[in-house]
Design a protein around this motif. Sequence first.
Motif, short mmCIF file in Angstrom:
data_model
loop_
_atom_site.label_atom_id
_atom_site.label_comp_id
_atom_site.label_asym_id
_atom_site.label_seq_id
_atom_site.Cartn_x
_atom_site.Cartn_y
_atom_site.Cartn_z
N ALA A 88 0.83 -1.21 0.00
CA ALA A 88 0.00 0.00 0.00
C ALA A 88 0.86 1.25 0.00
CB ALA A 88 -0.93 -0.01 1.20
N PRO A 89 1.01 1.94 -1.14
CA PRO A 89 1.84 3.13 -1.17
C PRO A 89 1.28 4.27 -0.32
CG PRO A 89 0.64 2.88 -3.24
CD PRO A 89 0.44 1.62 -2.47
N CYS A 90 -0.03 4.29 -0.14
CA CYS A 90 -0.63 5.36 0.68
C CYS A 90 -0.12 5.29 2.12
CB CYS A 90 -2.15 5.26 0.65
SG CYS A 90 -2.83 3.69 1.26
N ALA A 91 -0.02 4.06 2.64
CA ALA A 91 0.48 3.90 4.01
C ALA A 91 1.98 4.16 4.08
CB ALA A 91 0.17 2.49 4.51
N THR A 92 2.68 3.86 2.98
CA THR A 92 4.13 4.07 2.94
C THR A 92 4.49 5.54 3.04
OG1 THR A 92 4.46 2.09 1.58
CG2 THR A 92 6.21 3.74 1.55
N VAL A 93 3.75 6.39 2.32
CA VAL A 93 4.12 7.81 2.27
C VAL A 93 3.48 8.64 3.38
CG1 VAL A 93 4.43 7.70 -0.22
CG2 VAL A 93 2.23 8.46 0.71
N CYS A 94 2.50 8.09 4.10
CA CYS A 94 1.80 8.87 5.12
C CYS A 94 2.75 9.26 6.26
CB CYS A 94 0.63 8.07 5.69
SG CYS A 94 -0.31 8.99 6.94
N PRO A 95 2.99 10.56 6.46
CA PRO A 95 3.95 10.98 7.47
C PRO A 95 3.42 10.99 8.90
CG PRO A 95 3.04 12.90 6.40
CD PRO A 95 2.45 11.71 5.70
N GLY A 96 2.09 10.93 9.04
CA GLY A 96 1.52 11.05 10.38
C GLY A 96 0.97 9.77 10.97
N GLY A 97 0.98 8.68 10.20
CA GLY A 97 0.42 7.42 10.69
C GLY A 97 -1.09 7.37 10.60
N ALA A 98 -1.66 8.19 9.70
CA ALA A 98 -3.12 8.19 9.53
C ALA A 98 -3.59 6.97 8.76
CB ALA A 98 -3.57 9.46 8.82
N LEU A 99 -2.72 6.41 7.93
CA LEU A 99 -3.04 5.21 7.16
C LEU A 99 -2.10 4.09 7.59
CD1 LEU A 99 -3.48 6.83 3.64
CD2 LEU A 99 -5.28 5.88 5.07
N VAL A 100 -2.68 3.03 8.09
CA VAL A 100 -1.89 1.92 8.63
C VAL A 100 -2.47 0.60 8.14
CG1 VAL A 100 -1.06 0.75 10.70
CG2 VAL A 100 -1.32 3.23 10.70
N ARG A 101 -1.62 -0.25 7.61
CA ARG A 101 -2.08 -1.56 7.16
C ARG A 101 -2.15 -2.51 8.35
NH1 ARG A 101 -0.02 -6.45 5.48
NH2 ARG A 101 -1.28 -7.52 3.92
N ASN A 102 -3.33 -3.06 8.58
CA ASN A 102 -3.53 -4.02 9.66
C ASN A 102 -2.93 -5.36 9.21
OD1 ASN A 102 -4.77 -6.15 11.29
ND2 ASN A 102 -6.13 -4.56 12.07
#
Length: 312
Positions: free
Chosen positions: A87-101
């Motif tokens: 998931a590139p969205c979780a990779t680039v998120c600087p604040g931890g708003a997107l996290v892969r469970n």
Amino acid sequence: MSEKAIYFDSSKCTACKGCQVACKCWNNLPSPLGTNETKWSGTHQNPADINGNTRLIVTFNELAGDSKIKPVKWAFGRRACQHCTDAPCATVCPGGALVRNEDTGFVEVHQDKCVGCQYCHSVCPFDVPRYESNGLLDKTVIDKCTGCADRVSHGMAPACVSTCQPNALQFGDRDEMIAKGKEKVEWLHENGYPDACLFGENEMGGLHVIQVLKYGIEAHGQVADPQVPATAQLTQIMKPVTGALTGLTVVGLAAMFGLAVGYKRDTLAYNPETEDTVSVVTGDVVQHGDPQDDKSVVEHITENLPFGKGGK
């Protein structure tokens, strides 16, 4: 817990939009209520695309039929987050708003940690993440399908799945959903649908939305051969470098702070008429003329210290 997946069978979908409504209701997502407030898309697809308050839509694609009996073929689709393994969205998120469970495989959302940078939107190969103005948080934050993490954690299926009457949506262990999809694709091939395919088994490291696409990938509005954008890959490379530089910066600042302890310097003023540099505190002439300063920065810092060059 084994990884989970939402299964979508386009050959069973009647485009009733029950899943779309269920997503709205469960997640308390508002809809425009004003007259003509929503722009008509010109098709049965409504709204025209996902947005900050609509995480899931049923897409309508019209295909030319192959007979007078069936002049139009409907390729219904499911447009929402695909929950990529890579998931590139979780990779680039600087604040931890997107996290892969790691247990379910779903990419969860923590709106309270979103900084509104919109990096996730720029790197998503499926053009999914959207933003909404959150009144409670008083800022614009990420909004997308979460896989109904709150339901799944309590042993329930996502809201969209629970409301699907024709059973076009199902939910279970990812391996089981893939096996079910392969069996259905084989059946479609045997019954006059040669373009039928399974989407999600290997794309982006494996998606957690497994789709049986009756008329092929593009006919149902999906992305053929999605790739992780180079910007996301660069971010992964730069993270350890950034961490190292951050550590060096901290060490450097700490060293400068240590050198500056006890350092005091008179406030000086330059008189252009006499070309004298005078101490504002004592009035003494510190320096005649305006020569080039021949001292290094370190010498200036340490000259008043009780140790080192200044303190001998």
